[in-house]
Design an enzyme around this catalytic site. Sequence first.
Site, PDB file in Angstrom:
ATOM      1  N   ASP A 279      34.054  60.335  39.057  1.00 61.71           N
ATOM      2  CA  ASP A 279      33.574  59.068  39.601  1.00 61.71           C
ATOM      3  C   ASP A 279      32.200  58.782  38.990  1.00 61.71           C
ATOM      4  O   ASP A 279      31.342  59.673  38.988  1.00 61.71           O
ATOM      5  CB  ASP A 279      33.458  59.223  41.129  1.00 61.71           C
TER       6      ASP A 279
ATOM      7  N   TYR B 259      35.181  37.955  30.702  1.00 60.03           N
ATOM      8  CA  TYR B 259      36.611  37.674  30.559  1.00 60.03           C
ATOM      9  C   TYR B 259      37.020  36.497  31.437  1.00 60.03           C
ATOM     10  O   TYR B 259      36.587  36.395  32.575  1.00 60.03           O
ATOM     11  CB  TYR B 259      37.492  38.836  31.022  1.00 60.03           C
ATOM     12  N   PHE B 260      37.957  35.710  30.939  1.00 58.90           N
ATOM     13  CA  PHE B 260      38.575  34.681  31.777  1.00 58.90           C
ATOM     14  C   PHE B 260      39.792  35.310  32.467  1.00 58.90           C
ATOM     15  O   PHE B 260      39.618  36.238  33.225  1.00 58.90           O
ATOM     16  CB  PHE B 260      38.780  33.399  30.959  1.00 58.90           C
TER      17      PHE B 260
ATOM     18  N   ARG C 175      43.793  27.451  34.490  1.00 57.31           N
ATOM     19  CA  ARG C 175      42.985  28.606  34.083  1.00 57.31           C
ATOM     20  C   ARG C 175      43.151  28.879  32.594  1.00 57.31           C
ATOM     21  O   ARG C 175      44.100  28.421  31.963  1.00 57.31           O
ATOM     22  CB  ARG C 175      43.435  29.871  34.851  1.00 57.31           C
TER      23      ARG C 175
ATOM     24  N   LEU D 177      40.634  57.375  39.014  1.00 57.06           N
ATOM     25  CA  LEU D 177      42.043  57.085  39.320  1.00 57.06           C
ATOM     26  C   LEU D 177      42.220  56.367  40.667  1.00 57.06           C
ATOM     27  O   LEU D 177      43.288  56.437  41.266  1.00 57.06           O
ATOM     28  CB  LEU D 177      42.891  58.379  39.293  1.00 57.06           C
TER      29      LEU D 177
ATOM     30  N   SER E 278      32.792  39.108  33.743  1.00 57.17           N
ATOM     31  CA  SER E 278      33.848  38.199  34.184  1.00 57.17           C
ATOM     32  C   SER E 278      33.350  36.763  34.267  1.00 57.17           C
ATOM     33  O   SER E 278      32.154  36.513  34.528  1.00 57.17           O
ATOM     34  CB  SER E 278      34.308  38.649  35.575  1.00 57.17           C
TER      35      SER E 278
ATOM     36  N   LYS F  77      37.597  45.301  41.511  1.00 61.79           N
ATOM     37  CA  LYS F  77      37.749  43.933  40.974  1.00 61.79           C
ATOM     38  C   LYS F  77      38.501  42.947  41.865  1.00 61.79           C
ATOM     39  O   LYS F  77      38.859  41.856  41.410  1.00 61.79           O
ATOM     40  CB  LYS F  77      38.420  43.998  39.609  1.00 61.79           C
TER      41      LYS F  77
ATOM     42  N   TYR G 120      32.164  40.048  44.552  1.00 60.96           N
ATOM     43  CA  TYR G 120      32.621  40.620  43.282  1.00 60.96           C
ATOM     44  C   TYR G 120      31.837  39.999  42.117  1.00 60.96           C
ATOM     45  O   TYR G 120      31.271  40.709  41.274  1.00 60.96           O
ATOM     46  CB  TYR G 120      34.130  40.384  43.092  1.00 60.96           C
TER      47      TYR G 120
ATOM     48  N   LYS H 277      29.077  41.607  39.383  1.00 61.98           N
ATOM     49  CA  LYS H 277      29.210  41.495  37.914  1.00 61.98           C
ATOM     50  C   LYS H 277      27.916  40.944  37.313  1.00 61.98           C
ATOM     51  O   LYS H 277      27.460  41.397  36.268  1.00 61.98           O
ATOM     52  CB  LYS H 277      30.405  40.595  37.560  1.00 61.98           C
TER      53      LYS H 277
ATOM     54  N   TYR I 116      43.764  48.683  33.784  1.00 63.76           N
ATOM     55  CA  TYR I 116      44.553  47.692  33.032  1.00 63.76           C
ATOM     56  C   TYR I 116      43.915  47.363  31.673  1.00 63.76           C
ATOM     57  O   TYR I 116      44.508  47.601  30.618  1.00 63.76           O
ATOM     58  CB  TYR I 116      44.702  46.447  33.907  1.00 63.76           C
TER      59      TYR I 116
HETATM   60  C1  UD1 Z   1      39.875  35.381  39.252  1.00 68.84           C
HETATM   61  C2  UD1 Z   1      38.472  35.419  38.650  1.00 68.84           C
HETATM   62  C3  UD1 Z   1      38.503  35.916  37.228  1.00 68.84           C
HETATM   63  C4  UD1 Z   1      39.266  37.223  37.129  1.00 68.84           C
HETATM   64  C5  UD1 Z   1      40.662  36.989  37.695  1.00 68.84           C
HETATM   65  C6  UD1 Z   1      41.498  38.248  37.590  1.00 68.84           C
HETATM   66  C7  UD1 Z   1      36.924  33.661  39.413  1.00 68.84           C
HETATM   67  C8  UD1 Z   1      36.412  32.285  39.163  1.00 68.84           C
HETATM   68  N1  UD1 Z   1      37.910  34.085  38.594  1.00 68.84           N
HETATM   69  O1  UD1 Z   1      40.579  34.382  38.583  1.00 68.84           O
HETATM   70  O2  UD1 Z   1      37.170  36.119  36.767  1.00 68.84           O
HETATM   71  O3  UD1 Z   1      39.374  37.584  35.762  1.00 68.84           O
HETATM   72  O4  UD1 Z   1      40.556  36.603  39.059  1.00 68.84           O
HETATM   73  O5  UD1 Z   1      41.065  39.221  38.475  1.00 68.84           O
HETATM   74  O6  UD1 Z   1      36.466  34.334  40.292  1.00 68.84           O
HETATM   75  N2  UD1 Z   1      47.653  31.382  42.293  1.00 68.84           N
HETATM   76  C9  UD1 Z   1      48.724  30.914  43.029  1.00 68.84           C
HETATM   77  N3  UD1 Z   1      49.469  31.829  43.719  1.00 68.84           N
HETATM   78  C10 UD1 Z   1      49.187  33.175  43.719  1.00 68.84           C
HETATM   79  C11 UD1 Z   1      48.082  33.631  42.962  1.00 68.84           C
HETATM   80  C12 UD1 Z   1      47.328  32.712  42.263  1.00 68.84           C
HETATM   81  O7  UD1 Z   1      49.005  29.720  43.055  1.00 68.84           O
HETATM   82  O8  UD1 Z   1      49.892  33.945  44.388  1.00 68.84           O
HETATM   83  C13 UD1 Z   1      46.868  30.410  41.510  1.00 68.84           C
HETATM   84  C14 UD1 Z   1      45.391  30.345  41.889  1.00 68.84           C
HETATM   85  O9  UD1 Z   1      45.187  29.427  42.939  1.00 68.84           O
HETATM   86  C15 UD1 Z   1      44.765  29.908  40.561  1.00 68.84           C
HETATM   87  C16 UD1 Z   1      45.672  30.563  39.506  1.00 68.84           C
HETATM   88  O10 UD1 Z   1      46.894  30.836  40.164  1.00 68.84           O
HETATM   89  O11 UD1 Z   1      44.850  28.507  40.402  1.00 68.84           O
HETATM   90  C17 UD1 Z   1      45.107  31.865  38.934  1.00 68.84           C
HETATM   91  O12 UD1 Z   1      44.747  32.730  40.015  1.00 68.84           O
HETATM   92  P1  UD1 Z   1      44.385  34.283  39.785  1.00 68.84           P
HETATM   93  O13 UD1 Z   1      45.395  34.896  38.866  1.00 68.84           O
HETATM   94  O14 UD1 Z   1      44.217  34.894  41.122  1.00 68.84           O
HETATM   95  O15 UD1 Z   1      43.015  34.256  38.981  1.00 68.84           O
HETATM   96  P2  UD1 Z   1      41.640  33.456  39.301  1.00 68.84           P
HETATM   97  O16 UD1 Z   1      41.429  33.345  40.745  1.00 68.84           O
HETATM   98  O17 UD1 Z   1      41.593  32.245  38.447  1.00 68.84           O
END
Ligand code: UD1
Length: 337
Positions: free
Chosen positions: A58, A175-176, A229, A33, A124, A84, A148, A152, A11
């Site tokens: 790999d 990355y956030f 986030r 892949l 990350s 990831k 994970y 990192k 990605y």
């Molecule tokens: C995590 C990692 C971040 C990584 C990201 C993408 C941590 C602290 N953060 O972020 O480093 O870049 O994954 O791989 O480990 N949510 C829902 N429903 C869903 C999915 C998510 O409500 O089906 C909510 C989660 O509770 C959260 C927000 O959406 O509040 C974002 O979640 P997500 O996209 O999974 O990313 P993070 O967990 O923040």
Amino acid sequence: MKVLVTGGTGYIGSHTCVELLNNNFDVAIIDNLSNSSIEVISRIYKITGKKPIFYNTDICNLNELNCIFDKEKFDAVIHFAALKSISESVSEPLKYYTNNVFGTVNVCEAIKRNGVKNIVLSSSAAVYGINSGKAIKENAALLPHNPYGRTKLIQEQIITDFANTNKIGYVILRYFNPIGAHKSGLIGENPLGEPSNLMPYISQVASGRLKKLNVFGNDYNTHDGTGVRDYIHVMDLALGHINALKKLLDIPEYKLICNIGSGHGYSVLDMIKSFESVTGIKINFGYAKRRAGDIDICLADTELAQKELGWKTSYNINDMCADEWNWQKLNPKGFLS
Ligand code: UD1
């Protein structure tokens, strides 16, 4: 200048390859892949008019890595190749330690053998511990709370130890929450199976591939009770790598670890509303209990990236939702469609 991109069909890797080619770097990709498609190479060509060199390899195979390095003579390496999924890292930690840690040692071995002097590492926000809700600075405590995140952090330590004793420059980017896609809709995030991250989930509910989004928790200490986030457009993120690379090529043995985020926080409900207003599609959602390991707020302090790399985000939340949807709409089954 020739750049090796490990994990270049993934990605973030694929979007970074587009920007590298747009900035006239020669690009070679190594990817096994395991979580991406060979189709990405022709999509990159469609976008840029240039084809990166591709090796289906790999990074755990040091012999093959060495052969590629011997042949190509790279000026820099951008190291993305890693697993990831936070939940998979909990159920299969050894797979994560092997790929992410052992793989990084191999990449460093090949760099050393060939005298490459510059590396950018994909890290990350998962390396930080549970935080206070304030924007996180790079010197915050590093207490990752899943395998994970720990892999990192170990990758970061490998790179800094290795670079310091071998006179190598590095930029480590934490990355956030990267979302969105290239505006062409030709490349984007292509999760295998049911997505675990929010934005691919929302867009697959919008396309009808999934029925309903579970919002994990509405009792967090945030403005509407749902998790907040720091979302960042993947093309902004890609440009962060270009700035990092240019800095490395300008300043020998340059060293930086910095956050890559927007500094703005959006809740799950904010994201749903923005997606609905941009696309005109209603998202079917309901509240579910909190997801294990989730925190209230995760937000980047962005000062260091601005000061050192001259980089900040340019896309807003509506752009991110529009581009995410464009990709999903044009590729309802990912790269299979
Ligand atoms: C995590 C990692 C971040 C990584 C990201 C993408 C941590 C602290 N953060 O972020 O480093 O870049 O994954 O791989 O480990 N949510 C829902 N429903 C869903 C999915 C998510 O409500 O089906 C909510 C989660 O509770 C959260 C927000 O959406 O509040 C974002 O979640 P997500 O996209 O999974 O990313 P993070 O967990 O923040």
